[in-house]
Motif scaffolding. Structure first.
Motif, PDB file in Angstrom:
ATOM      1  N   ALA A 167     -27.864  42.057  74.417  1.00 17.00           N
ATOM      2  CA  ALA A 167     -29.060  41.392  73.890  1.00 17.00           C
ATOM      3  C   ALA A 167     -28.952  41.180  72.387  1.00 17.00           C
ATOM      4  O   ALA A 167     -29.315  40.116  71.864  1.00 17.00           O
ATOM      5  CB  ALA A 167     -30.303  42.210  74.233  1.00 17.00           C
ATOM      6  N   LEU A 168     -28.455  42.189  71.668  1.00 17.33           N
ATOM      7  CA  LEU A 168     -28.316  42.042  70.210  1.00 17.33           C
ATOM      8  C   LEU A 168     -27.197  41.082  69.850  1.00 17.33           C
ATOM      9  O   LEU A 168     -27.294  40.342  68.861  1.00 17.33           O
ATOM     10  CB  LEU A 168     -28.083  43.413  69.577  1.00 17.33           C
ATOM     11  N   GLN A 169     -26.148  41.070  70.642  1.00 13.72           N
ATOM     12  CA  GLN A 169     -25.087  40.092  70.413  1.00 13.72           C
ATOM     13  C   GLN A 169     -25.645  38.674  70.522  1.00 13.72           C
ATOM     14  O   GLN A 169     -25.390  37.809  69.665  1.00 13.72           O
ATOM     15  CB  GLN A 169     -23.965  40.295  71.427  1.00 13.72           C
ATOM     16  N   ALA A 170     -26.435  38.416  71.559  1.00 15.82           N
ATOM     17  CA  ALA A 170     -27.015  37.089  71.745  1.00 15.82           C
ATOM     18  C   ALA A 170     -27.981  36.756  70.612  1.00 15.82           C
ATOM     19  O   ALA A 170     -27.982  35.637  70.084  1.00 15.82           O
ATOM     20  CB  ALA A 170     -27.732  37.016  73.096  1.00 15.82           C
ATOM     21  N   LEU A 171     -28.820  37.728  70.233  1.00 18.75           N
ATOM     22  CA  LEU A 171     -29.735  37.511  69.111  1.00 18.75           C
ATOM     23  C   LEU A 171     -28.964  37.185  67.843  1.00 18.75           C
ATOM     24  O   LEU A 171     -29.315  36.257  67.105  1.00 18.75           O
ATOM     25  CB  LEU A 171     -30.602  38.752  68.899  1.00 18.75           C
ATOM     26  N   SER A 172     -27.898  37.926  67.590  1.00 20.77           N
ATOM     27  CA  SER A 172     -27.135  37.706  66.357  1.00 20.77           C
ATOM     28  C   SER A 172     -26.501  36.328  66.328  1.00 20.77           C
ATOM     29  O   SER A 172     -26.494  35.654  65.294  1.00 20.77           O
ATOM     30  CB  SER A 172     -26.076  38.799  66.190  1.00 20.77           C
ATOM     31  N   TYR A 173     -25.973  35.868  67.468  1.00 25.25           N
ATOM     32  CA  TYR A 173     -25.372  34.542  67.503  1.00 25.25           C
ATOM     33  C   TYR A 173     -26.422  33.461  67.246  1.00 25.25           C
ATOM     34  O   TYR A 173     -26.197  32.508  66.492  1.00 25.25           O
ATOM     35  CB  TYR A 173     -24.727  34.296  68.868  1.00 25.25           C
ATOM     36  N   GLY A 174     -27.584  33.597  67.892  1.00 25.33           N
ATOM     37  CA  GLY A 174     -28.635  32.616  67.679  1.00 25.33           C
ATOM     38  C   GLY A 174     -29.168  32.640  66.260  1.00 25.33           C
ATOM     39  O   GLY A 174     -29.473  31.587  65.678  1.00 25.33           O
ATOM     40  N   PHE A 175     -29.280  33.847  65.683  1.00 20.71           N
ATOM     41  CA  PHE A 175     -29.781  33.945  64.314  1.00 20.71           C
ATOM     42  C   PHE A 175     -28.814  33.314  63.321  1.00 20.71           C
ATOM     43  O   PHE A 175     -29.235  32.697  62.332  1.00 20.71           O
ATOM     44  CB  PHE A 175     -30.034  35.415  63.958  1.00 20.71           C
ATOM     45  N   VAL A 176     -27.525  33.449  63.573  1.00 19.27           N
ATOM     46  CA  VAL A 176     -26.533  32.790  62.716  1.00 19.27           C
ATOM     47  C   VAL A 176     -26.758  31.282  62.704  1.00 19.27           C
ATOM     48  O   VAL A 176     -26.625  30.624  61.671  1.00 19.27           O
ATOM     49  CB  VAL A 176     -25.104  33.133  63.161  1.00 19.27           C
ATOM     50  N   HIS A 177     -27.149  30.710  63.851  1.00 24.31           N
ATOM     51  CA  HIS A 177     -27.456  29.274  63.890  1.00 24.31           C
ATOM     52  C   HIS A 177     -28.630  28.939  62.977  1.00 24.31           C
ATOM     53  O   HIS A 177     -28.632  27.906  62.299  1.00 24.31           O
ATOM     54  CB  HIS A 177     -27.764  28.835  65.322  1.00 24.31           C
ATOM     55  N   LEU A 178     -29.654  29.810  62.959  1.00 28.98           N
ATOM     56  CA  LEU A 178     -30.778  29.569  62.056  1.00 28.98           C
ATOM     57  C   LEU A 178     -30.334  29.643  60.600  1.00 28.98           C
ATOM     58  O   LEU A 178     -30.791  28.854  59.758  1.00 28.98           O
ATOM     59  CB  LEU A 178     -31.885  30.594  62.311  1.00 28.98           C
TER      60      LEU A 178
END
Length: 421
Positions: A167-178
């Motif tokens: 879950a944190l891996q997915a959050l981190s990838y999406g946050f990098v996009h932001l």
């Protein structure tokens, strides 16, 4: 006058990304936080409460495991520096950190091969483009599997931790996009750091997905990185000493910290180089900060901010927290990371400094403050030393300096002397 000191860290509501009318305001907030503070809270982040509580509810039992079980899980048993560290076994700034911890990481196989055998290995056998890679480099020894507590003693722990990791891996990838969008960088630019193909990465939560297309890119020449998770316990201290000393994060690209309960302790160094801003637990949030590699890649546009943790008061309960460190490929260099960053981003800090000068900011005060901040940073990290340009080198140095006993056991006295001396 010197830099202004905020009373508290900014809190960004990721739900604003759902509304096209409010998304620009969120991106402006993010850009300001990146540039001015380097630390922020995020809420409505999309990680489910059940994913969090399934892990956090098991922490007391984890740290209460029998001493012989903890010894079996000791970092001394792992050349990857994964496993258990007892109270005050880790050092920061030459002082013992008053905490105990378990280190886990993305579950990956060993790739390190001694000398001749390592040079014969090619990246094609690891699905990363066919270019040769020397797996005899010592830093590849950091990469490998976890030490897991016995399932019978801690039922469901491994599943809870791996679910949280994902879950944190997915959050981190999406946050990098932001972050990319906030700085006007093509969304998906940094995907090459994390995956072995060109598919766009995102969290399952649509609020983190930009509608801008990812840029075309060639296939990765890097092995996907190993992310790390620390499970931390800060017991009450008679003198409320150093839970962990002042430092910048050198373990990855971004850090996502979950603070559990209400016990405060985290403090962030303000831009004046003197004031410590408290960062207490806030329900439903993660604290996000940026690692040395991000600061180096942006030439200071994004701040990797110094922070510390004080141990709880004697009358307080133990403090628990879980930082997730988003990893980068060990064979990348700082120079290569910087090459992915547009010049428009890398010059932001200099542009701001020029604007301050043109607006008649007190130069003597600014100079004094900058010196103070730089001195503090220099004492806590030599990440930008040219000798450690390879991320694997800087990571190996970090771990050996923190855990010399592990370094001596697995890497030898000469290697420890090289990195610590």
């Amino acid at each position: 006058m010197g830099p202004s000191v905020p009373a508290h860290l900014p809190i960004l509501d990721l739900a604003l990304a759902d509304d096209p009318a409010q998304r620009p305001a969120l991106l402006n907030q993010l850009r300001d936080a990146l540039f001015d503070v380097g630390f922020l809270y995020i809420k409505n982040h999309g990680v489910s409460n059940s994913t969090i509580t399934h892990l956090t509810s098991r922490l007391p039992a984890l740290f209460d495991l029998p001493s012989d079980i903890k010894a079996d899980l000791s970092k001394l048993n792992s050349p990857h520096f994964l496993g258990y560290s007892g109270f005050a076994e880790e050092t920061t700034l030459g002082q013992k950190d008053l905490r105990e911890q378990f280190d886990f990481a993305t579950e990956l196989p060993v790739v390190y091969k001694p000398a001749a055998e390592g040079r014969r290995n090619s990246a094609s056998s690891n699905s990363n483009g066919g270019s040769t890679r020397d797996f005899s480099q010592l830093y590849w020894r950091l990469r490998g599997p976890n030490q897991w507590p016995p399932e019978a003693l801690l039922p469901g722990f491994r599943q809870a931790l791996e679910t949280y990791h994902d879950a944190l891996q997915a959050l981190s990838y999406g946050f990098v996009h932001l972050v990319e969008e906030a700085f006007g960088i093509p969304v998906g630019t940094f995907d090459q750091f994390f995956r072995s193909d060109n598919r766009k990465m995102s969290s399952d939560d649509p609020r983190l997905v930009s509608d801008k297309p990812a840029p075309a890119s060639t296939k990765l020449t890097y092995l996907p990185p190993q992310h790390r998770i620390k499970l931390l316990k800060y017991p009450p201290s008679s003198n409320r000493g150093q839970g962990v000393g002042a430092h910048k994060d050198s373990s990855g690209w971004l850090t996502f910290l979950l603070q559990i309960g209400q016990e405060a302790g985290l403090e962030v160094l303000a831009a004046d180089g003197e004031t410590w801003i408290p960062a207490p637990p806030i329900d439903g949030t993660f604290v996000v900060n940026f690692g040395n590699a991000f600061e180096a890649a942006t030439e200071g546009a994004v701040k990797a901010t110094v922070h510390r943790v004080t141990a709880p008061f004697p009358s307080s309960p133990a403090r628990y927290s879980i930082p997730f460190f988003q990893g980068l490929p060990l064979d990348m260099t700082v120079s290569e990371i910087r090459s992915y960053m547009p010049l428009s981003v890398r010059t932001l800090r200099r542009q701001r400094e020029n604007d301050d000068a043109n607006n008649n900011v007190d130069k003597s005060s600014s100079s004094s403050t900058t010196t103070t901040t730089t001195k503090t940073a220099d004492t806590v990290s030599s990440f930008l030393d040219a000798r450690w340009d390879a991320l694997g080198e800087s990571q190996l140095r970090k771990w050996i300096r923190s855990h010399e006993d592990v370094g001596r056991r697995w890497y030898g006295d000469d290697v420890v002397k090289y990195y610590v001396g």
